[in-house]
Design an enzyme around this catalytic site. Structure first.
Site, PDB file in Angstrom:
ATOM      1  N   GLY A 211       0.541  -1.406   0.446  1.00  0.00           N
ATOM      2  CA  GLY A 211      -0.006  -0.364  -0.077  1.00  0.00           C
ATOM      3  C   GLY A 211       1.147   1.024   0.075  1.00  0.00           C
ATOM      4  N   GLY A 212       1.966   1.388  -0.172  1.00  0.00           N
ATOM      5  CA  GLY A 212       3.319   2.529  -0.444  1.00  0.00           C
ATOM      6  C   GLY A 212       2.715   3.407  -1.531  1.00  0.00           C
ATOM      7  CD  GLU A 213       4.082   1.636  -4.227  1.00  0.00           C
ATOM      8  OE1 GLU A 213       4.648   2.021  -4.091  1.00  0.00           O
ATOM      9  OE2 GLU A 213       3.684   0.770  -3.768  1.00  0.00           O
ATOM     10  CG  ASN A 301       7.464   3.357  -1.364  1.00  0.00           C
ATOM     11  OD1 ASN A 301       7.518   2.461  -1.737  1.00  0.00           O
ATOM     12  ND2 ASN A 301       6.650   4.537  -2.024  1.00  0.00           N
ATOM     13  CG  ASP A 344       9.450   3.655  -5.496  1.00  0.00           C
ATOM     14  OD1 ASP A 344       7.899   3.737  -4.410  1.00  0.00           O
ATOM     15  OD2 ASP A 344       8.559   2.701  -7.044  1.00  0.00           O
TER      16      ASP A 344
END
Length: 574
Positions: A211-213, A301, A344
Site C-alpha cells: 500500500g505504499g503507493e 518507500n 521509490d
C-alpha cells in the site's frame, strides 16, 4: 513498487480473459474443490519442525526455507557434476493464466502453491496429482500495486495461512482446503492489500502490508494462529518522531541533496500529522531469531513516492531494516538506508539471518538485506550496526539527483537493484546470491495532494529510457568482505528469486522462460530449461523417497510484463 492498479475483482477477471461466468460465480461463493483424497502421509507442522526447517531435506516448510530465510537447501543429490542431466518430473497447470510469484511449501510429500487472485492448490509433490483447489471469496474492492500476485502460504499445525488482495488473513484446513477462519487485516478501501507470504511462530501469524503507493500507514501485525484475533501491531510510521535525525547522507555516506532548512520550515508551518498516510509498506516475509525472540523485516518507500515536499523529515521508518520483539511487537532498533526517499528505492527483498566477519575478522550474527540501490547491507543482529555494504552489484550513476518536472536520469531505476526478489545464502561458501535489475530511468516530480486511499499517489513518475538497454544480473557477494565474487548477466531484468543448495548450485529464472542453474563458486551456467512463460518466482527444493526435486512456478510477471503462464515445473535427475 509501481504500475499500480485499482480493480474490482470481477472486472479484473473478465479483463484477463481467464474466466467464464460459471467460474466467476464459484469465486464469488469462495469454492473449495476436492479432486482426490488427501495423502495419508500429511502430518501436522509442529513448532519443532518449523524451528528445524532450515536443515530438513525432505520438506520445504517456509517460503524462504526457514526462519533465517537463507533459501539454502542442504541436499547434495543434485550437484555441479550431474545438474546437466536434470529433466522435468512433472508439470502442474493451474486454472489461471496470470503472473506467478509463489514459493510452494512441501509438507510430507504434499505441495501447497498459490496463484494470482488468491487461489491455493494442494497437489502430490511427486506426481502432480491434485488434491484440492481453493478460491478466495474476494471482497468487492481490491487496490494493489504491481499485479494481482500472491507469494505463498505459511503452515502450522494442520492449517495454512494466506494474505489476500482484499486485505484479509485466511486460515485453511491443510487436508481439505476448507476455511477455518478469516479476519480483516486492514481496510482495502484505504489502499491496503496483501501479496506477501506470512510466517507462523509460537502461535502467532506475522504479516505486513502493501500500500505504499496509496498513502497507507505501514505495519507488521501478529494474529493468534488458532482464532485470528489480533495480538499486537507495530507501525512502520511512528505517530511522533517520524522526522528522525534530518540525515543528509545515505547509509553508504553519499549526500542526498536534501534542503533540510526548507523541510524544517514546512514541518513548522504545517505540523507532522501526515503520519497516517506516510507509506512504509512491509512487502515480504519477516525473518525470526528464535534465540533472541526478535522479528526482522524491511519497510518500503514513503508516500507519495516522488513528491517529498509535503512529508518533511527522514520519514521513519521507511526504507529501513527494523527489529521488534516477537512477543510484544515492541521496537528494538532500526537502520535507515535512504532518508526522505524521493526515488521509490524502497527496501523490499526479505531479511536473511546468517553470520559474517566484521572488520576485525570476528564472526558475528548478522541480518542482511539486498537493496534496490544494488548493495547488500550487513547489520549486526543485536544492535543494527551497519557492519558493511557490498560493492555495487549494478551500475550507479547520478546518485542522488533530485527528480524534476522534465525528468532527471539516475541509476539504478525505481525497480532496482534487488526488487522484492529473495536472495539466497550458501553459509559454507560465505556468499549471498542476488537477482538484480538494470533499468535506466528518468525521475519526474509533480505536486500531488492526498487523493484518498483507493487512488494511486506517486507525485510524479519514473520512466524507462527506451534508447538504453535493460538487463539482469545474478551477483555473488562475499559476506565477509562485501566484494563481488562473480556476476552472470542475463538479457532481461531479473525478477523472481534465488535458491542455493549444498550441491554448490544456484538456481534462478528469467522473464524469457529460462530456468537456470549456476556453479555457486564460479557463476558458470551449467544447465537451462525453457518453461514457456516467465520464471519470475523463487525456486524451492525437497526430497521424497531419497530423490531430490527442484520446483519453480512459471507464470510470468505483471510488473515487467513478462509472458504469462499457469504452470509449476518440477525437475529431478533421471
Amino acid at each position: 513498487m509501481k504500475h499500480a492498479q485499482l480493480k474490482v475483482l470481477a472486472a479484473a477477471l473478465f479483463a484477463a480473459g481467464s474466466f467464464n461466468c460459471a467460474l466467476a460465480a464459484e469465486i464469488e461463493g469462495g469454492a473449495t474443490t476436492m479432486a482426490s483424497p488427501m495423502s495419508s502421509k500429511l502430518g501436522a507442522v509442529t513448532q519443532s519442525r518449523l524451528n528445524k526447517a532450515h536443515g530438513d531435506k525432505a520438506n520445504w516448510l517456509h517460503v524462504n526455507g526457514g526462519y533465517n530465510q537463507t533459501r539454502f537447501f542442504p541436499g547434495t543429490q543434485i550437484n555441479t557434476k550431474n545438474v546437466a542431466k536434470l529433466k522435468p518430473a512433472f508439470v502442474f497447470q493451474t486454472a489461471l493464466v496470470e503472473s506467478m510469484e509463489t514459493a510452494p511449501l512441501i509438507i510430507d510429500g504434499v505441495m501447497f502453491l498459490t496463484t494470482s487472485y488468491n487461489h491455493v492448490y494442494a497437489i502430490d509433490a511427486k506426481t502432480g496429482k491434485e488434491f484440492w483447489h481453493y478460491k478466495h471469496n474476494m471482497g468487492p474492492i481490491t487496490v494493489y500495486c504491481c499485479g494481482p500476485n500472491n507469494r505463498g502460504v505459511a503452515a502450522a499445525g494442520g492449517l495454512l495461512y494466506m494474505g489476500t488482495l482484499d486485505a484479509k488473513l485466511v486460515a485453511l484446513d491443510a487436508k481439505t482446503g476448507k476455511v477455518a477462519w478469516e479476519t480483516e487485516i486492514a481496510d482495502p478501501e484505504k489502499g491496503y492489500s496483501e501479496t506477501m507470504a506470512p510466517t507462523v511462530v509460537d502461535g502467532k501469524v506475522l504479516i505486513g502490508t502493501n500500500g505504499g503507493e496509496y498513502g497507507v500507514r505501514g505495519f507488521v501485525k501478529a494474529f493468534d494462529a488458532k482464532t485470528g484475533n489480533l495480538l499486537w501491531t507495530f507501525y512502520t510510521i511512528p505517530e511522533k518522531g517520524h522526522e528522525g535525525v534530518w540525515a543528509t547522507h545515505d547509509a553508504t555516506g553519499r549526500n542526498m541533496l536534501r534542503d533540510i532548512a526548507a523541510e524544517k520550515k514546512t514541518l513548522q508551518d504545517n505540523g507532522g500529522d501526515f503520519y497516517q498516510t506516510l507509506g512504509g509498506g512491509v512487502w515480504m516475509t519477516p525473518a525470526v531469531d528464535l534465540e533472541t525472540r526478535t522479528v526482522f523485516f524491511v519497510a518500503g518507500n514513503p508516500s507519495p513516492d516522488l513528491y517529498g515536499a509535503i512529508r518533511p523529515g527522514d520519514n521513519l521508518y521507511t526504507n529501513s531494516m527494523i527489529a521488534v520483539s516477537l512477543d510484544t511487537g515492541e521496537y528494538k532498533w532500526h537502520s535507515q538506508y535512504i532518508a526522505h526517499d524521493v526515488w521509490d528505492l524502497d527496501a523490499v527483498s526479505p531479511v536473511i539471518l546468517t553470520e559474517a566477519k566484521d572488520k576485525a575478522g570476528k564472526m558475528r550474527k548478522v541480518a542482511i538485506h539486498g537493496g534496490k540501490t544494488g548493495h547488500v547491507y550487513v547489520h549486526d543482529r543485536a544492535t543494527g550496526e551497519l557492519i558493511r555494504f557490498s560493492q555495487a552489484m549494478i551500475p550507479q550513476e547520478n546518485m542522488w539527483v533530485l527528480p524534476t518536472a522534465s525528468g532527471a536520469r539516475m541509476l539504478p531505476g525505481a525497480n532496482g537493484g534487488v526488487e522484492w526478489n529473495p536472495m539466497a545464502v550458501n553459509p559454507k561458501l560465505r556468499m549471498a546470491y542476488a537477482a538484480n535489475l538494470h533499468q535506466p530511468m528518468t525521475y519526474h516530480v509533480e505536486e500531488a495532494g492526498y487523493p484518498g486511499g483507493d487512488k494511486l499517489w506517486l507525485g510524479g513518475a519514473f520512466k524507462i529510457i527506451g534508447s538504453e538497454k535493460q538487463w539482469g544480473r545474478l551477483a555473488a557477494v562475499n559476506l565477509d568482505t562485501g566484494k563481488l565474487a562473480w556476476k552472470a548477466d542475463t538479457a532481461q531484468p531479473l525478477m523472481g528469486g534465488v535458491l542455493a543448495t549444498a550441491g554448490n548450485l544456484v538456481f534462478t529464472g528469467e522473464g524469457n522462460g529460462s530456468f537456470n542453474a549456476y556453479d555457486a563458486k564460479s557463476g558458470k551456467k551449467l544447465w537451462s530449461f525453457n518453461c514457456g512463460a516467465g520464471v519470475n518466482s523463487p525456486p524451492v527444493s525437497y526430497e521424497i523417497g531419497g530423490k531430490q526435486y527442484i520446483a519453480v512456478a512459471a507464470g510470468g510477471n505483471n510488473q515487467l510484463d513478462f509472458k504469462r503462464g499457469n504452470s509449476v515445473f518440477v525437475f529431478a535427475l533421471p
